[in-house]
Design an enzyme around this catalytic site. Structure first.
Site, PDB file in Angstrom:
ATOM      1  N   ARG A 118       0.835  -1.211   0.000  1.00  0.00           N
ATOM      2  CA  ARG A 118       0.000   0.000   0.000  1.00  0.00           C
ATOM      3  C   ARG A 118       0.865   1.254   0.000  1.00  0.00           C
ATOM      4  NH1 ARG A 118      -3.515   0.566   4.740  1.00  0.00           N
ATOM      5  NH2 ARG A 118      -4.844   1.945   3.565  1.00  0.00           N
ATOM      6  N   LYS A 183       3.117  -8.631  11.545  1.00  0.00           N
ATOM      7  CA  LYS A 183       2.512  -8.747  10.224  1.00  0.00           C
ATOM      8  C   LYS A 183       2.900 -10.058   9.556  1.00  0.00           C
ATOM      9  CE  LYS A 183       1.762  -6.027   6.024  1.00  0.00           C
ATOM     10  NZ  LYS A 183       1.817  -4.651   5.502  1.00  0.00           N
ATOM     11  N   ARG A 318      -1.662   1.752  20.878  1.00  0.00           N
ATOM     12  CA  ARG A 318      -1.174   2.830  21.748  1.00  0.00           C
ATOM     13  C   ARG A 318      -0.173   2.252  22.720  1.00  0.00           C
ATOM     14  NH1 ARG A 318      -6.818   5.288  23.382  1.00  0.00           N
ATOM     15  NH2 ARG A 318      -5.819   5.491  25.402  1.00  0.00           N
TER      16      ARG A 318
END
Length: 321
Positions: A118, A183, A318
């Site tokens: 992407r 990932k 976060r």
């Protein structure tokens, strides 16, 4: 296929037995010199293939190589499949052929010289260790109907991986596949078409199966299916067939019902469900707790203002939560 590629592929096929082969014997089999063999082996190193050379013994693969079985792919897949061992990009190959492709046409490669992710990022694509797969699909309902497509493809991909006996694989909105916050795969949907006409889509996926540890240029935590699957031996050809089958079924269902039938399937697999994240939208940062997706494919966050839905941006955990 370019002649230099056929020579390299012949060398790889010979070395795939895991034994040592002398440069002289390899050269005799191809009618070229030992020096030419050495040059091609260097080119294979550039493709991401790790080959040992030991004086007096010859060349040996550092890791076993399980090449995709073209015969099985063509015979057992539910749609038209092409295996092009060395390619610039499987997505680009199909994008250039949308006008003469049947819906569901698939291109697979062992190595991509110009694989892409992407936002124009490079997708690292070493030879013979992962899966690089693209499918062409036409949506007669037009471009607006394509909004939730990457979510549907992600769900189908994880379900295909689960069908191989692998557990614990999750989804990151909108188009990544994760395992333990690392990932495992990325999905790239590229689109062309005219307003009011059919949308031509090419859906690409790079799935790490046995990515070498040397890929230091990847700028985020990543993992491979071989590490996830423990004792399971992943057959790359069978996994590719399962993915193609699951994608085709899911895309046909999506055409009929839209995202409605996929929301619960997504939420079961959402890596960040119930977790505090930040959503990066350009310079903006939105903080909230992920509550899954809505029926349009937007991510739902519980923020200080209540439930809010977003259709763009990048999610990250976060820190310190």
């Amino acid at each position: 296929m370019r002649k230099e590629h056929s020579v390299k592929l012949h060398i790889l096929k010979t070395l795939s037995d895991g034994e040592f082969h002398s440069g002289e014997a390899l050269g005799q089999g191809l009618g070229i010199s030992r020096a030419a063999i050495a040059k091609h082996v260097k080119g294979l190193n550039d493709w991401g293939v790790d080959i040992y050379r030991i004086q007096g013994r010859g060349y040996q693969l550092a890791q076993p190589l399980q090449l995709l079985n073209e015969y099985e792919l063509v015979k057992r897949s539910v749609t038209q499949v092409e295996l092009i061992s060395v390619i610039d990009s499987t997505n680009q190959y199909l994008l250039e052929r949308v006008n003469d492709s049947e819906k569901g046409r698939v291109c697979l490669a062992e190595y991509q010289a110009k694989g892409r992710g992407r936002r124009g990022r490079q997708w690292i694509s070493p030879f013979g260790t992962n899966l690089y797969l693209s499918m062409y699909w036409r949506l007669d309902a037009g471009m607006a109907a394509a909004m939730g497509l990457s979510l549907v493809v992600g769900i189908a991909a994880v379900e295909a991986i689960e069908s191989m006996g692998v557990r614990g694989v999750k989804l990151k909105w909108p188009n990544d596949i994760y395992y333990q916050d690392k990932k495992l795969a990325g999905i790239l949907v590229e689109m062309s078409g005219q307003a009011g006409g059919a949308a031509h889509l090419v859906i690409g996926m790079g799935l790490n199966i046995g990515m070498p540890d040397l890929q230091s240029e990847i700028d985020q935590p990543w993992t491979t299916l071989n590490q996830v699957s423990d004792d399971l031996s992943i057959d790359r050809t069978q996994l590719a067939i399962n993915l193609i089958d699951h994608w085709k079924v899911a895309l046909e269902e999506y055409e009929m019902t839209g995202l409605a039938g996929f929301v619960e399937r997504w939420n079961r697999l959402d890596n960040f469900l119930g977790r505090p994240v930040k959503l990066l939208m350009g310079p903006r940062e939105i903080h909230g707790v992920v509550q899954g997706i809505d029926h349009q494919g937007g991510v739902v966050l519980e923020t200080e203002k209540g439930l809010e839905t977003y259709i763009g941006g990048e999610i990250s955990l976060r820190k310190g939560d």
